[in-house]
Design a protein around this motif. Structure first.
Motif, PDB file in Angstrom:
ATOM      1  N   MET A   1       0.850  -1.180   0.000  1.00 61.93           N
ATOM      2  CA  MET A   1       0.000   0.000   0.000  1.00 61.93           C
ATOM      3  C   MET A   1       0.896   1.245   0.000  1.00 61.93           C
ATOM      4  N   GLU A   2       0.639   2.129  -0.937  1.00 63.97           N
ATOM      5  CA  GLU A   2       1.426   3.351  -1.069  1.00 63.97           C
ATOM      6  C   GLU A   2       0.908   4.444  -0.138  1.00 63.97           C
ATOM      7  N   LYS A   3       1.766   5.405   0.151  1.00 64.65           N
ATOM      8  CA  LYS A   3       1.388   6.495   1.054  1.00 64.65           C
ATOM      9  C   LYS A   3       0.238   7.326   0.502  1.00 64.65           C
ATOM     10  N   THR A   4       0.155   7.467  -0.816  1.00 61.63           N
ATOM     11  CA  THR A   4      -0.958   8.230  -1.392  1.00 61.63           C
ATOM     12  C   THR A   4      -2.284   7.520  -1.145  1.00 61.63           C
ATOM     13  N   GLU A   5      -2.286   6.192  -1.212  1.00 58.13           N
ATOM     14  CA  GLU A   5      -3.489   5.417  -0.919  1.00 58.13           C
ATOM     15  C   GLU A   5      -3.869   5.557   0.552  1.00 58.13           C
ATOM     16  N   ILE A   6      -2.862   5.545   1.403  1.00 63.37           N
ATOM     17  CA  ILE A   6      -3.109   5.695   2.844  1.00 63.37           C
ATOM     18  C   ILE A   6      -3.689   7.069   3.127  1.00 63.37           C
ATOM     19  N   LEU A   7      -3.137   8.114   2.501  1.00 64.47           N
ATOM     20  CA  LEU A   7      -3.655   9.469   2.700  1.00 64.47           C
ATOM     21  C   LEU A   7      -5.117   9.546   2.282  1.00 64.47           C
ATOM     22  N   GLU A   8      -5.467   8.958   1.149  1.00 62.60           N
ATOM     23  CA  GLU A   8      -6.860   8.999   0.695  1.00 62.60           C
ATOM     24  C   GLU A   8      -7.770   8.246   1.667  1.00 62.60           C
ATOM     25  N   GLY A   9      -7.314   7.100   2.164  1.00 60.33           N
ATOM     26  CA  GLY A   9      -8.086   6.355   3.156  1.00 60.33           C
ATOM     27  C   GLY A   9      -8.234   7.124   4.456  1.00 60.33           C
ATOM     28  N   LEU A  10      -7.164   7.803   4.850  1.00 58.07           N
ATOM     29  CA  LEU A  10      -7.203   8.619   6.068  1.00 58.07           C
ATOM     30  C   LEU A  10      -8.181   9.778   5.909  1.00 58.07           C
ATOM     31  N   LYS A  11      -8.235  10.354   4.725  1.00 61.59           N
ATOM     32  CA  LYS A  11      -9.196  11.434   4.461  1.00 61.59           C
ATOM     33  C   LYS A  11     -10.631  10.926   4.621  1.00 61.59           C
ATOM     34  N   GLU A  12     -10.889   9.696   4.179  1.00 62.10           N
ATOM     35  CA  GLU A  12     -12.223   9.100   4.353  1.00 62.10           C
ATOM     36  C   GLU A  12     -12.559   8.982   5.838  1.00 62.10           C
ATOM     37  N   VAL A  13     -11.598   8.531   6.618  1.00 58.04           N
ATOM     38  CA  VAL A  13     -11.797   8.385   8.065  1.00 58.04           C
ATOM     39  C   VAL A  13     -12.037   9.759   8.694  1.00 58.04           C
ATOM     40  N   LEU A  14     -11.236  10.743   8.310  1.00 59.38           N
ATOM     41  CA  LEU A  14     -11.411  12.093   8.840  1.00 59.38           C
ATOM     42  C   LEU A  14     -12.777  12.652   8.481  1.00 59.38           C
ATOM     43  N   HIS A  15     -13.249  12.364   7.278  1.00 61.86           N
ATOM     44  CA  HIS A  15     -14.567  12.849   6.856  1.00 61.86           C
ATOM     45  C   HIS A  15     -15.681  12.240   7.706  1.00 61.86           C
ATOM     46  N   MET A  16     -15.512  10.974   8.088  1.00 62.55           N
ATOM     47  CA  MET A  16     -16.507  10.343   8.966  1.00 62.55           C
ATOM     48  C   MET A  16     -16.479  10.978  10.348  1.00 62.55           C
ATOM     49  N   ALA A  17     -15.294  11.300  10.833  1.00 64.22           N
ATOM     50  CA  ALA A  17     -15.158  11.897  12.165  1.00 64.22           C
ATOM     51  C   ALA A  17     -15.530  13.382  12.168  1.00 64.22           C
ATOM     52  N   LYS A  18     -15.257  14.076  11.059  1.00 68.47           N
ATOM     53  CA  LYS A  18     -15.536  15.509  10.935  1.00 68.47           C
ATOM     54  C   LYS A  18     -16.179  15.760   9.569  1.00 68.47           C
ATOM     55  N   PRO A  19     -17.497  15.541   9.462  1.00 68.98           N
ATOM     56  CA  PRO A  19     -18.176  15.631   8.163  1.00 68.98           C
ATOM     57  C   PRO A  19     -18.039  16.985   7.449  1.00 68.98           C
ATOM     58  N   LYS A  20     -17.834  18.062   8.173  1.00 67.76           N
ATOM     59  CA  LYS A  20     -17.742  19.386   7.556  1.00 67.76           C
ATOM     60  C   LYS A  20     -16.327  19.740   7.096  1.00 67.76           C
ATOM     61  N   LEU A  21     -15.382  18.852   7.336  1.00 68.76           N
ATOM     62  CA  LEU A  21     -13.992  19.101   6.960  1.00 68.76           C
ATOM     63  C   LEU A  21     -13.845  19.131   5.440  1.00 68.76           C
ATOM     64  N   VAL A  22     -13.157  20.156   4.932  1.00 71.81           N
ATOM     65  CA  VAL A  22     -12.878  20.255   3.496  1.00 71.81           C
ATOM     66  C   VAL A  22     -11.642  19.398   3.213  1.00 71.81           C
ATOM     67  N   LEU A  23     -11.852  18.255   2.600  1.00 67.30           N
ATOM     68  CA  LEU A  23     -10.782  17.275   2.412  1.00 67.30           C
ATOM     69  C   LEU A  23      -9.711  17.742   1.442  1.00 67.30           C
ATOM     70  N   ASP A  24     -10.053  18.633   0.525  1.00 64.52           N
ATOM     71  CA  ASP A  24      -9.050  19.142  -0.428  1.00 64.52           C
ATOM     72  C   ASP A  24      -7.941  19.907   0.286  1.00 64.52           C
ATOM     73  N   ASN A  25      -8.234  20.419   1.480  1.00 67.23           N
ATOM     74  CA  ASN A  25      -7.245  21.176   2.237  1.00 67.23           C
ATOM     75  C   ASN A  25      -6.340  20.297   3.100  1.00 67.23           C
ATOM     76  N   VAL A  26      -6.630  19.008   3.170  1.00 62.77           N
ATOM     77  CA  VAL A  26      -5.854  18.092   4.007  1.00 62.77           C
ATOM     78  C   VAL A  26      -4.672  17.552   3.203  1.00 62.77           C
ATOM     79  N   THR A  27      -3.461  17.860   3.688  1.00 61.15           N
ATOM     80  CA  THR A  27      -2.232  17.387   3.054  1.00 61.15           C
ATOM     81  C   THR A  27      -1.375  16.689   4.106  1.00 61.15           C
ATOM     82  N   LEU A  28      -0.264  16.138   3.674  1.00 65.53           N
ATOM     83  CA  LEU A  28       0.653  15.495   4.616  1.00 65.53           C
ATOM     84  C   LEU A  28       1.188  16.487   5.642  1.00 65.53           C
ATOM     85  N   ASP A  29       1.278  17.748   5.274  1.00 71.24           N
ATOM     86  CA  ASP A  29       1.805  18.774   6.177  1.00 71.24           C
ATOM     87  C   ASP A  29       0.750  19.373   7.101  1.00 71.24           C
TER      88      ASP A  29
END
Length: 79
Positions: free
Chosen positions: A1-29
């Motif tokens: 599993m590549e880090k980009t895949e992990i980041l996308e999966g993590l964004k899904e988890v974050l969206h479930m925990a914080k539905p109003k979060l703008v995922l486009d603004n979430v980066t590794l930094d």
């Protein structure tokens, strides 16, 4: 599993925990507290979501400050 895949999966988890979060603004930094708005309850939901999504268990008390640190931890755990 590549880090980009992990980041996308993590964004899904974050969206479930914080539905109003703008995922486009979430980066590794992104800072979990100031940029993503993770508090202690959201962190707990995030950990449970990550354990389910990535079929793993957190075995550390190490504090994470950035999204990239979480991605790195998952990446190492899945090797």
């Amino acid at each position: 599993m590549e880090k980009t895949e992990i980041l996308e999966g993590l964004k899904e988890v974050l969206h479930m925990a914080k539905p109003k979060l703008v995922l486009d603004n979430v980066t590794l930094d992104s800072n979990l507290t100031t940029d993503v708005g993770v508090d202690s309850l959201t962190m707990l939901m995030m950990v449970l979501g990550i354990e389910t999504k990535f079929d793993m268990r957190f075995d550390t008390q190490e504090p994470f400050t950035t999204v990239g640190q979480v991605v790195d931890y998952i990446y190492k755990a899945k090797k």
